[in-house]
Design a protein around this motif. Structure first.
Motif, PDB file in Angstrom:
ATOM      1  N   MET A  79       0.808  -1.215   0.000  1.00 28.94           N
ATOM      2  CA  MET A  79       0.000   0.000   0.000  1.00 28.94           C
ATOM      3  C   MET A  79       0.843   1.268   0.000  1.00 28.94           C
ATOM      4  N   PHE A  80       1.757   1.394   0.956  1.00 24.90           N
ATOM      5  CA  PHE A  80       2.478   2.654   1.115  1.00 24.90           C
ATOM      6  C   PHE A  80       3.506   2.897   0.017  1.00 24.90           C
ATOM      7  N   VAL A  81       4.227   1.848  -0.378  1.00 21.25           N
ATOM      8  CA  VAL A  81       5.206   2.026  -1.451  1.00 21.25           C
ATOM      9  C   VAL A  81       4.485   2.272  -2.769  1.00 21.25           C
ATOM     10  N   VAL A  92      -3.544   6.027 -12.666  1.00 22.82           N
ATOM     11  CA  VAL A  92      -3.141   4.691 -13.108  1.00 22.82           C
ATOM     12  C   VAL A  92      -1.814   4.256 -12.502  1.00 22.82           C
ATOM     13  N   TRP A  93      -0.938   5.201 -12.184  1.00 21.96           N
ATOM     14  CA  TRP A  93       0.397   4.840 -11.704  1.00 21.96           C
ATOM     15  C   TRP A  93       0.347   4.195 -10.327  1.00 21.96           C
ATOM     16  N   ALA A  94      -0.460   4.752  -9.433  1.00 16.62           N
ATOM     17  CA  ALA A  94      -0.583   4.162  -8.094  1.00 16.62           C
ATOM     18  C   ALA A  94      -1.217   2.777  -8.191  1.00 16.62           C
ATOM     19  N   ALA A  97       1.396   0.297  -9.644  1.00 13.75           N
ATOM     20  CA  ALA A  97       2.468  -0.029  -8.701  1.00 13.75           C
ATOM     21  C   ALA A  97       1.972  -0.954  -7.601  1.00 13.75           C
ATOM     22  N   MET A  98       0.790  -0.674  -7.066  1.00 12.65           N
ATOM     23  CA  MET A  98       0.261  -1.509  -5.979  1.00 12.65           C
ATOM     24  C   MET A  98      -0.108  -2.898  -6.477  1.00 12.65           C
ATOM     25  N   MET A  99      -0.640  -2.984  -7.686  1.00 10.28           N
ATOM     26  CA  MET A  99      -0.968  -4.292  -8.248  1.00 10.28           C
ATOM     27  C   MET A  99       0.293  -5.109  -8.492  1.00 10.28           C
ATOM     28  N   SER A 107      -0.765 -11.666  -4.061  1.00  9.06           N
ATOM     29  CA  SER A 107      -2.121 -11.191  -4.303  1.00  9.06           C
ATOM     30  C   SER A 107      -2.336 -11.038  -5.807  1.00  9.06           C
ATOM     31  N   PRO A 108      -3.261 -11.794  -6.400  1.00  9.13           N
ATOM     32  CA  PRO A 108      -3.535 -11.628  -7.831  1.00  9.13           C
ATOM     33  C   PRO A 108      -3.917 -10.185  -8.141  1.00  9.13           C
ATOM     34  N   PRO A 109      -3.538  -9.666  -9.307  1.00 16.51           N
ATOM     35  CA  PRO A 109      -3.814  -8.257  -9.629  1.00 16.51           C
ATOM     36  C   PRO A 109      -5.274  -7.850  -9.459  1.00 16.51           C
ATOM     37  N   ARG A 110      -6.201  -8.772  -9.797  1.00 14.03           N
ATOM     38  CA  ARG A 110      -7.614  -8.395  -9.693  1.00 14.03           C
ATOM     39  C   ARG A 110      -8.020  -8.156  -8.245  1.00 14.03           C
ATOM     40  N   ARG A 111      -7.434  -8.896  -7.313  1.00 12.73           N
ATOM     41  CA  ARG A 111      -7.755  -8.683  -5.897  1.00 12.73           C
ATOM     42  C   ARG A 111      -7.186  -7.364  -5.408  1.00 12.73           C
TER      43      ARG A 111
END
Length: 319
Positions: A79-81, A92-94, A97-99, A107-111
């Motif tokens: 989350m923080f990074v 879109v960038w945040a 990066a989190m995905m 954690s799969p990207p969709r989750r």
């Protein structure tokens, strides 16, 4: 390219208006900053960090409800990074990066996408509700009464069935696999509670910076209103300029334009430093996942792993 240029221009316009207000009240504002107690500024920074921690707990609760339970330090790293991307024009960038960080930690990207989206919806709903409950007597805020209409819409959207439909629709638009499970209602309630606690702690930092012991309620509502205004102005990265303008709009009639500008500027600085500090701490603490935690294959067989077994929409464990 044109959209990116437009975002940059709007951000510069917002900052320009803030700079103009600062120039018009330069002596009063600098005097208010100089008059702030160093202990109040330090306390405000600590309150921001504590508020961010409560927001992290809420975010982790949502991720776990969707099927991926990770240690708190790992959730912090995701989350923080990842959210440092919010300072780049374009949301879109945040998200990206989190995905990507979520994938690295099972954690799969969709989750992760669903967790970010739901966390944002809950934050907006709680912030607007707090602002409406605490600032309804102020003329400047009553002019934005229409924002309150979002609250019942958000509450409706948090119903598990509506939530599952909306998130899967967003995932289809993003060309991602649908979610394997519905977020339990209990998880939504717990996430809302932690988020509300985070907002009440955020209010402490404005209260300390204002130097007025009697203004905690208004300070909490003022920051909630300012944040919601900034986040809903999606074309401006991190609500720069917009959030400060909304904060001054609420506080100026109460403590004066100069002190209100000083509070807005120091508040932004406190959050920027807290974002960097939280990202740095989380990066160091979340570099390794305990080896004792089992990993499970993602449903679509893409090679992503989750730290808890997936559950399908009927509640039965996935193979």
């Amino acid at each position: 390219m044109l959209r990116r240029l437009l975002r940059i221009v709007l951000a510069l316009v917002a900052v320009g208006f803030l700079g103009y207000g600062l120039a018009q009240n330069w002596e009063e504002t600098t005097g208010a900053v100089a008059a702030m107690s160093p202990w109040a500024v330090l306390g405000a920074f600590a309150a921001v960090l504590l508020g961010q921690f409560f927001m992290l707990v809420a975010w982790r609760e949502i991720l776990a409800g969707l099927g991926t339970r990770v240690p708190l330090r790992t959730a912090g790293r995701i989350m923080f990074v990842g959210q440092l991307g919010k300072y780049i024009p374009g949301a879109v960038w945040a998200y990206a990066a989190m995905m990507d960080l979520g994938r690295d930690h099972g954690s799969p990207p969709r989750r992760t996408f669903a967790t970010i989206s739901l966390g944002l919806v809950i934050n907006i709903g709680v912030a607007i509700s707090i602002a409406a409950a605490t600032l309804w007597t102020l003329d400047a805020v009553r002019q934005a009464w229409y924002l309150v209409l979002l609250v019942p819409v958000i509450i409706l959207c948090l119903h598990p069935k509506v939530l599952a439909w909306g998130l899967n629709l967003a995932l289809r638009v993003a060309r991602r696999e649908p979610l394997e499970s519905v977020l339990p209602g209990r998880t939504v309630v717990v996430a809302v509670a932690w988020t509300a606690l985070g907002w009440f702690v955020y209010g402490i930092h404005i209260w300390l910076l204002s130097g007025r012991p009697d203004l905690y309620v208004i300070a909490t509502g003022a920051y909630a209103f300012a944040w919601a205004t900034g986040i809903l102005t999606v074309v401006v990265p991190a609500g720069v300029g917009i959030r400060e303008g909304a904060l001054v709009l609420v506080l100026a009639p109460v403590i004066g334009p100069g002190p209100a500008l000083a509070v807005a500027i120091v508040s932004r600085l406190a959050f920027t430093l807290a974002d960097a500090a939280a990202a740095g701490i989380s990066f160091l603490l979340g570099r390794q996942v305990p080896r004792s935690v089992p990993a499970y294959a993602d449903q679509n067989g893409s090679g992503s792993t989750a730290l808890t077994p997936d559950r399908n929409l009927s509640g039965s464990p996935e193979a």
